[in-house]
Design an enzyme around this catalytic site. Sequence first.
Site, mmCIF file in Angstrom:
data_model
loop_
_atom_site.group_PDB
_atom_site.id
_atom_site.type_symbol
_atom_site.label_atom_id
_atom_site.label_comp_id
_atom_site.label_asym_id
_atom_site.label_seq_id
_atom_site.Cartn_x
_atom_site.Cartn_y
_atom_site.Cartn_z
ATOM 1 N N ARG A 248 -9.614 0.609 8.772
ATOM 2 C CA ARG A 248 -9.277 -0.746 9.207
ATOM 3 C C ARG A 248 -10.320 -1.497 9.795
ATOM 4 N NH1 ARG A 248 -3.471 0.258 9.193
ATOM 5 N NH2 ARG A 248 -2.307 -1.325 9.797
ATOM 6 N N LYS B 154 0.821 -1.109 0.180
ATOM 7 C CA LYS B 154 -0.287 0.063 0.026
ATOM 8 C C LYS B 154 0.740 1.157 0.104
ATOM 9 C CE LYS B 154 -2.107 -1.315 3.971
ATOM 10 N NZ LYS B 154 -1.382 -2.401 4.250
ATOM 11 N N ARG C 115 11.841 -4.573 5.212
ATOM 12 C CA ARG C 115 11.499 -3.259 4.821
ATOM 13 C C ARG C 115 12.225 -2.166 5.663
ATOM 14 N NH1 ARG C 115 5.287 -1.600 5.401
ATOM 15 N NH2 ARG C 115 5.300 -2.359 7.459
ATOM 16 N N ARG D 106 -0.456 -8.422 13.502
ATOM 17 C CA ARG D 106 -1.019 -7.588 12.775
ATOM 18 C C ARG D 106 -1.871 -8.221 11.701
ATOM 19 N NH1 ARG D 106 4.546 -4.628 11.560
ATOM 20 N NH2 ARG D 106 3.366 -3.611 9.761
ATOM 21 N N ARG E 278 11.105 -0.138 11.386
ATOM 22 C CA ARG E 278 9.962 0.231 12.174
ATOM 23 C C ARG E 278 9.990 -0.978 13.360
ATOM 24 N NH1 ARG E 278 4.603 0.418 8.676
ATOM 25 N NH2 ARG E 278 3.912 -0.674 10.497
HETATM 26 P P1 ADP Z 1 2.333 -1.861 3.288
HETATM 27 O O1 ADP Z 1 2.157 -0.310 3.111
HETATM 28 O O2 ADP Z 1 1.063 -2.437 2.560
HETATM 29 O O3 ADP Z 1 2.452 -2.419 4.542
HETATM 30 P P2 ADP Z 1 4.893 -1.634 1.699
HETATM 31 O O4 ADP Z 1 4.403 -0.845 0.565
HETATM 32 O O5 ADP Z 1 5.384 -1.020 2.922
HETATM 33 O O6 ADP Z 1 3.655 -2.322 2.363
HETATM 34 O O7 ADP Z 1 5.607 -2.903 1.362
HETATM 35 C C1 ADP Z 1 6.275 -3.872 2.119
HETATM 36 C C2 ADP Z 1 7.543 -4.235 1.689
HETATM 37 O O8 ADP Z 1 7.478 -4.996 0.710
HETATM 38 C C3 ADP Z 1 8.332 -2.915 1.274
HETATM 39 O O9 ADP Z 1 9.944 -3.110 1.789
HETATM 40 C C4 ADP Z 1 8.451 -2.899 -0.236
HETATM 41 O O10 ADP Z 1 9.687 -2.191 -0.521
HETATM 42 C C5 ADP Z 1 8.264 -4.300 -0.453
HETATM 43 N N1 ADP Z 1 7.270 -4.461 -1.700
HETATM 44 C C6 ADP Z 1 5.893 -3.551 -2.076
HETATM 45 N N2 ADP Z 1 5.469 -4.128 -3.063
HETATM 46 C C7 ADP Z 1 6.284 -5.211 -3.643
HETATM 47 C C8 ADP Z 1 6.206 -5.884 -4.716
HETATM 48 N N3 ADP Z 1 5.123 -5.944 -5.705
HETATM 49 N N4 ADP Z 1 6.928 -6.913 -4.849
HETATM 50 C C9 ADP Z 1 7.995 -7.011 -3.894
HETATM 51 N N5 ADP Z 1 8.217 -6.411 -2.843
HETATM 52 C C10 ADP Z 1 7.210 -5.530 -2.538
HETATM 53 P P1 AMP Z 2 0.693 0.745 9.264
HETATM 54 O O1 AMP Z 2 1.818 1.717 9.145
HETATM 55 O O2 AMP Z 2 -0.429 0.940 8.707
HETATM 56 O O3 AMP Z 2 1.230 -0.775 9.206
HETATM 57 O O4 AMP Z 2 0.228 0.845 10.805
HETATM 58 C C1 AMP Z 2 1.171 0.347 12.013
HETATM 59 C C2 AMP Z 2 0.101 0.340 13.342
HETATM 60 O O5 AMP Z 2 -0.306 1.658 13.486
HETATM 61 C C3 AMP Z 2 -0.785 -0.601 13.057
HETATM 62 O O6 AMP Z 2 -0.480 -1.924 13.497
HETATM 63 C C4 AMP Z 2 -1.827 -0.375 14.316
HETATM 64 O O7 AMP Z 2 -1.404 -0.404 15.436
HETATM 65 C C5 AMP Z 2 -1.864 1.392 14.090
HETATM 66 N N1 AMP Z 2 -2.867 1.425 13.096
HETATM 67 C C6 AMP Z 2 -2.621 2.290 11.781
HETATM 68 N N2 AMP Z 2 -3.535 2.623 11.189
HETATM 69 C C7 AMP Z 2 -4.710 2.108 12.027
HETATM 70 C C8 AMP Z 2 -5.954 2.299 11.819
HETATM 71 N N3 AMP Z 2 -6.616 2.877 10.730
HETATM 72 N N4 AMP Z 2 -6.873 1.623 12.938
HETATM 73 C C9 AMP Z 2 -6.305 1.313 13.932
HETATM 74 N N5 AMP Z 2 -4.866 1.256 14.126
HETATM 75 C C10 AMP Z 2 -4.062 1.670 13.008
#
Ligand code: ADP
Ligand code: AMP
Length: 215
Positions: A88, A13, A127, A172, A161
């Site tokens: 969410r 995302k 990541r 999660r 993170r």
């Molecule tokens: P989200 O925001 O849904 O938690 P991220 O965009 O941060 O996910 O992606 C998680 C990790 O996977 C990042 O390190 C990113 O570089 C990698 N990633 C994202 N999309 C892809 C893909 N299509 N193929 C491989 N790795 C990916």
């Molecule tokens: P994310 O960066 O989206 O992976 O979110 C990291 C953490 O923030 C999650 O595991 C939750 O603890 C909190 N969080 C982020 N967005 C939300 C949401 N929309 N509702 C509740 N908790 C959230």
Amino acid sequence: MNIILLGPPGAGKGTQAQRLVERHGMRQLSTGDMLRAAVKAETPVGLQAKAVMERGELVSDEIVSALIGEELDAMGADVGAIFDGYPRTEAQAGSLDSILAARGRSLDHVIELAVDEDALVERITGRYTCASCGKGYHDTFEQPRVPGTCDKCGSTEFKRRPDDNEETVRTRMAEYRAKTAPILPGYEARGLVSRVDGMADMDDVTAAIERLIAD
Ligand code: ADP
Ligand code: AMP
């Protein structure tokens, strides 16, 4: 345009939201980023959210919906919004409808990034982001062109993170399955959902999203 990117942690995302921001001048509204900023600044919201986030559980609906409303108010009415990590829960999905309606906005697309759960732990534990501009990277899947230097801003500082560890990722994912996946049918009934293969190469995922929003 107002778009929700929906998918489990690690689905891509944030990666795709950053690309939409660069290409279309839209704004990424990531509640995760907002909460991390609040934790860092030790605001009352941050102090409340910190331990919940470290456990991988969800922060209260009231807190995140208030953050989203504030962010929307701070941006131009004509700027498109990409909701990343929000809503969410069913309650958040209901709040988002009201928040948007109150600002003369409505949802155009809910884009579901469909991924195999097995791939997510590797994605998340690999990541990291630029400490200066926030550009996302991955140990295996997206390395900077010049090792140790951010492609976008040239910084040499990166961060990971605290919740990107295997144990928290499993919590999660369970939260996603139990509380977030159930909001999809409601959006499907409204004809808003498009499913994109999130296991494809990042550029192919971007191309699929571009096709969808061009329609
Ligand atoms: P989200 O925001 O849904 O938690 P991220 O965009 O941060 O996910 O992606 C998680 C990790 O996977 C990042 O390190 C990113 O570089 C990698 N990633 C994202 N999309 C892809 C893909 N299509 N193929 C491989 N790795 C990916
Ligand atoms: P994310 O960066 O989206 O992976 O979110 C990291 C953490 O923030 C999650 O595991 C939750 O603890 C909190 N969080 C982020 N967005 C939300 C949401 N929309 N509702 C509740 N908790 C959230």
